[in-house]
Design an enzyme around this catalytic site. Structure first.
Site, PDB file in Angstrom:
ATOM      1  N   ARG A  60       1.788  37.708  20.795  1.00  0.00           N
ATOM      2  CA  ARG A  60       0.704  36.805  21.197  1.00  0.00           C
ATOM      3  C   ARG A  60       0.632  36.718  22.726  1.00  0.00           C
ATOM      4  O   ARG A  60       1.597  36.977  23.426  1.00  0.00           O
ATOM      5  CB  ARG A  60       0.929  35.409  20.630  1.00  0.00           C
ATOM      6  CG  ARG A  60       0.764  35.284  19.132  1.00  0.00           C
ATOM      7  CD  ARG A  60       1.004  33.855  18.683  1.00  0.00           C
ATOM      8  NE  ARG A  60       2.297  33.360  19.144  1.00  0.00           N
ATOM      9  CZ  ARG A  60       2.481  32.600  20.208  1.00  0.00           C
ATOM     10  NH1 ARG A  60       1.455  32.233  20.974  1.00  0.00           N
ATOM     11  NH2 ARG A  60       3.689  32.201  20.546  1.00  0.00           N
ATOM     12  N   LYS A 201      -2.149  32.958  13.622  1.00  0.00           N
ATOM     13  CA  LYS A 201      -1.923  31.748  14.411  1.00  0.00           C
ATOM     14  C   LYS A 201      -3.223  31.064  14.806  1.00  0.00           C
ATOM     15  O   LYS A 201      -3.221  29.870  15.124  1.00  0.00           O
ATOM     16  CB  LYS A 201      -1.095  32.078  15.651  1.00  0.00           C
ATOM     17  CG  LYS A 201       0.348  32.496  15.335  1.00  0.00           C
ATOM     18  CD  LYS A 201       1.099  31.444  14.529  1.00  0.00           C
ATOM     19  CE  LYS A 201       2.568  31.816  14.359  1.00  0.00           C
ATOM     20  NZ  LYS A 201       3.298  30.894  13.460  1.00  0.00           N
ATOM     21  N   HIS A 221       5.338  23.781  11.709  1.00  0.00           N
ATOM     22  CA  HIS A 221       5.756  25.172  11.932  1.00  0.00           C
ATOM     23  C   HIS A 221       7.178  25.293  11.383  1.00  0.00           C
ATOM     24  O   HIS A 221       8.150  25.100  12.102  1.00  0.00           O
ATOM     25  CB  HIS A 221       5.700  25.496  13.428  1.00  0.00           C
ATOM     26  CG  HIS A 221       5.952  26.930  13.739  1.00  0.00           C
ATOM     27  ND1 HIS A 221       6.613  27.340  14.864  1.00  0.00           N
ATOM     28  CD2 HIS A 221       5.629  28.064  13.071  1.00  0.00           C
ATOM     29  CE1 HIS A 221       6.687  28.654  14.882  1.00  0.00           C
ATOM     30  NE2 HIS A 221       6.101  29.115  13.807  1.00  0.00           N
ATOM     31  N   SER A 239      12.096  31.163  17.263  1.00  0.00           N
ATOM     32  CA  SER A 239      12.512  32.532  16.994  1.00  0.00           C
ATOM     33  C   SER A 239      14.002  32.723  17.281  1.00  0.00           C
ATOM     34  O   SER A 239      14.509  32.271  18.303  1.00  0.00           O
ATOM     35  CB  SER A 239      11.691  33.485  17.868  1.00  0.00           C
ATOM     36  OG  SER A 239      12.054  34.814  17.638  1.00  0.00           O
ATOM     37  N   LYS A 243      15.512  30.572  10.838  1.00  0.00           N
ATOM     38  CA  LYS A 243      14.589  29.852   9.952  1.00  0.00           C
ATOM     39  C   LYS A 243      14.290  30.626   8.669  1.00  0.00           C
ATOM     40  O   LYS A 243      14.396  30.080   7.557  1.00  0.00           O
ATOM     41  CB  LYS A 243      13.299  29.565  10.725  1.00  0.00           C
ATOM     42  CG  LYS A 243      12.196  28.897   9.943  1.00  0.00           C
ATOM     43  CD  LYS A 243      11.104  28.394  10.881  1.00  0.00           C
ATOM     44  CE  LYS A 243      10.541  29.487  11.739  1.00  0.00           C
ATOM     45  NZ  LYS A 243       9.183  29.890  11.372  1.00  0.00           N
ATOM     46  N   THR A 244      13.919  31.895   8.821  1.00  0.00           N
ATOM     47  CA  THR A 244      13.572  32.697   7.643  1.00  0.00           C
ATOM     48  C   THR A 244      14.813  33.016   6.816  1.00  0.00           C
ATOM     49  O   THR A 244      14.807  32.899   5.586  1.00  0.00           O
ATOM     50  CB  THR A 244      12.873  34.002   8.076  1.00  0.00           C
ATOM     51  OG1 THR A 244      11.679  33.666   8.786  1.00  0.00           O
ATOM     52  CG2 THR A 244      12.521  34.855   6.881  1.00  0.00           C
ATOM     53  N   ASP A 258       6.782  29.898   7.086  1.00  0.00           N
ATOM     54  CA  ASP A 258       6.357  29.638   8.461  1.00  0.00           C
ATOM     55  C   ASP A 258       5.429  28.441   8.673  1.00  0.00           C
ATOM     56  O   ASP A 258       5.525  27.785   9.695  1.00  0.00           O
ATOM     57  CB  ASP A 258       5.682  30.892   9.016  1.00  0.00           C
ATOM     58  CG  ASP A 258       5.578  30.895  10.525  1.00  0.00           C
ATOM     59  OD1 ASP A 258       6.580  30.581  11.197  1.00  0.00           O
ATOM     60  OD2 ASP A 258       4.498  31.214  11.045  1.00  0.00           O
ATOM     61  N   ARG A 323       7.676  43.834  13.646  1.00  0.00           N
ATOM     62  CA  ARG A 323       7.305  42.881  12.601  1.00  0.00           C
ATOM     63  C   ARG A 323       6.969  43.580  11.289  1.00  0.00           C
ATOM     64  O   ARG A 323       6.659  44.768  11.250  1.00  0.00           O
ATOM     65  CB  ARG A 323       6.058  42.098  13.037  1.00  0.00           C
ATOM     66  CG  ARG A 323       6.279  41.160  14.210  1.00  0.00           C
ATOM     67  CD  ARG A 323       6.696  39.801  13.725  1.00  0.00           C
ATOM     68  NE  ARG A 323       6.891  38.839  14.794  1.00  0.00           N
ATOM     69  CZ  ARG A 323       7.113  37.550  14.583  1.00  0.00           C
ATOM     70  NH1 ARG A 323       7.144  37.077  13.350  1.00  0.00           N
ATOM     71  NH2 ARG A 323       7.304  36.735  15.587  1.00  0.00           N
TER      72      ARG A 323
END
Length: 538
Positions: A60, A201, A221, A239, A243-244, A258, A323
């Site tokens: 981004r 996003k 988020h 990041s 989290k994942t 997410d 990604r």
């Protein structure tokens, strides 16, 4: 061309100002995969996944994200470096340039929706210049049935033209790329960048305004999962904090990885229909669910393939931000539909490279609001040019780039929901122990998983002196014992074996917290202000 497996319809884009377009509507992912390869825009990996290069932008571009300033937004949006105002007339001129650019081209259109809870459903039409961008929309948004497509009425439109380059002097942009939200016209206009995350996003940012302002719902988020007894757990984290990884648990069903909403009725719902995961250094041993999700239908971005189509996940020659996107159904253990009731625990994940925060601690409501607004993690040496030692990094609400309102608004909503629901909030340090980065070691994943499992199983005791120790610097409550974790690991000070340097470093971090919080203080109530570290360094 239409989907071979469905009875569908063709549509016109004339109403959007796109003329004489060859419209490819609602194609299957198999068709889009095939077209991408036929056009020379991508390759098929050995796993069957599609591999594409997003071009100049592999992430981004936050400084090129704008919101049109109009009657809806002017008094509500927190304007500044994150939410940059854009003139409404300039938007109209730029929009017309983009749709003229898309006219007379082959265009890929997809109708989809966001928000798995029917009461919050947001119908979206995505108009793409590239076929693989349209496949990304298939992966990431929720997929309507053929019956739902009949009479489909899109509320928001995403217009995505990676090949269109703005003229900053004429168009009011900073450079040739842009991502602009117009809440009056309900359009996300994206140009000059092929990075697909701008599509995802853009809608997330829109929902972060719509839900709290008009729906009394907290957008988050975060990732979320649910246990066999129906207890929902929520994981916030920037990041690199896990989290994942930590929300993907074979004993719990994944709601989403997410973006979620928390309703006034105390339920949680996923905004999306897929996952968008980093794949740098990915291995089946460490993250088997994500690794196995990379198959036909998935899209790999900016990875390096060998001659046989095998991915080298350690190769970052294009970007560190490699990604993969895939439909959530590529994960075996998922919650259907992507909703959960009765949130019981919230985890704030931070990779503290200073090594001074406890590996797990329980937060009061005021502390939770303070840490939510702060959104702390740390950069380590080598991640950016000039970074020689750990540096604190703060992103409000663990997602500042996507939050149109002042962070205090989201924090106050979170505090209210915590109190109403009786949810427990935990600060989890997945970073360093035994010293800062370069001296200490990264917290073992098995210990972090054991701590989270202890919380979910109710094994960390009551909030009292016998079971918890109040940290003398940060004021958080760290458990004295945890199944599966050595007691010495639970105390960050004890792991250092150097009290003087430990406290010196801890105070250094508290000063960074306090300095960062100054920009929020005027908008926060006394309860939130008192949630931060109360001791000063001299």
């Amino acid at each position: 061309m239409i989907n071979d497996n469905q009875v569908t319809k063709t549509i016109s884009l004339e109403a959007y100002g796109i003329k004489n377009a060859n419209v490819q509507y609602q194609l299957s992912p198999e068709q889009l995969h095939k077209i991408t390869i036929e056009k020379g825009l991508g390759y098929e990996a050995s796993s069957g996944a599609l591999a594409v290069n997003t071009g100049e932008f592999t992430g981004r571009s936050p400084k090129d994200r704008f919101i049109v300033k109009d009657d809806i937004t002017k008094d509500r949006v927190w304007w500044g470096d994150i939410n940059i105002p854009f003139d409404a007339d300039k938007f109209d001129i730029l929009y017309n340039k983009v749709v003229n650019y898309l006219s007379n081209k082959e265009i890929f259109v997809r109708d989809s929706y966001a928000c798995a809870d029917e009461d919050y459903k947001l119908n979206i039409r995505v108009i793409n210049e590239y076929p693989w961008s349209n496949q990304f929309a298939y992966n990431m948004f929720l997929r309507p049935t053929e019956e739902e497509l009949t009479g489909f009425d899109p509320e928001w439109t995403v217009v995505n033209a990676p090949g269109f380059m703005a003229n900053p002097e004429e168009d009011g942009t900073r450079q040739h790329n842009f991502a602009i939200l117009n809440f009056s016209k309900k359009i996300a206009l994206i140009g000059g960048t092929g990075y697909t995350g701008e599509i995802k996003k853009g809608i997330f940012s829109a929902l972060n305004f719509i839900l709290p302002v008009f729906k009394n719902t907290l957008p988050m988020h975060c990732s979320a999962n649910v246990g066999k007894e129906g207890d929902t757990a929520i994981f916030f984290g920037l990041s690199g904090t896990g989290k994942t990884t930590l929300s993907t648990d074979p004993n719990r069903s994944l709601i989403g990885d997410d973006e979620h909403g928390w309703t006034a009725g105390n339920s949680v719902f996923n905004f999306e229909g897929g996952c968008y995961a980093k794949v740098i250094n990915l291995s089946r041993d460490n993250e088997p669910e994500i690794y196995d999700a990379i198959k036909k239908g998935a899209i790999l971005e900016n990875v390096i393939l060998d001659a046989d189509g095998h991915v080298n996940f350690e190769d970052t020659s294009i970007t560190q931000n490699t990604r993969v996107s895939y439909p959530i159904e590529h994960i075996e253990n998922i919650q259907i539909p992507s909703t959960g009731e009765n949130p019981k625990n919230i985890f704030f994940l931070t990779a503290d490279a200073f090594g001074v925060l406890p590996p797990i601690s329980k937060l009061t409501p005021s502390q939770a609001a303070y840490h939510f607004i702060s959104g702390y993690t740390a950069k380590v040496a080598g991640t950016e040019a000039g970074v020689k030692e750990p540096q604190p990094s703060f992103s409000a609400c663990f997602g500042a780039p996507f939050m149109p309102l002042h962070p205090a608004k989201y924090a106050e909503m979170l505090s209210e929901k915590m109190i109403q629901s009786g949810v427990n909030v935990w600060l989890v340090n997945t970073g360093w122990t035994g010293g800062p980065y370069g001296i200490g070691t990264r917290m073992k994943l098995k210990y972090t998983r054991a701590m989270i499992n202890a919380v979910l199983n109710g094994d960390l005791g009551l909030y009292n002196y016998d079971d918890y120790h109040i940290h003398s610097v940060f004021g958080v409550a760290q458990p004295r014992e945890c199944p599966g974790v050595p007691t010495s690991v639970l105390s960050p000070r004890a792991t250092w074996n150097d009290d003087e340097n430990y406290y010196k470093t801890a105070f250094k971090l508290t000063n960074a917290f306090r300095e960062n919080f100054k920009k929020f203080e005027a908008h926060c109530n006394e309860e939130i202000r008192r949630g931060g570290p109360q001791r000063y360094a001299f």
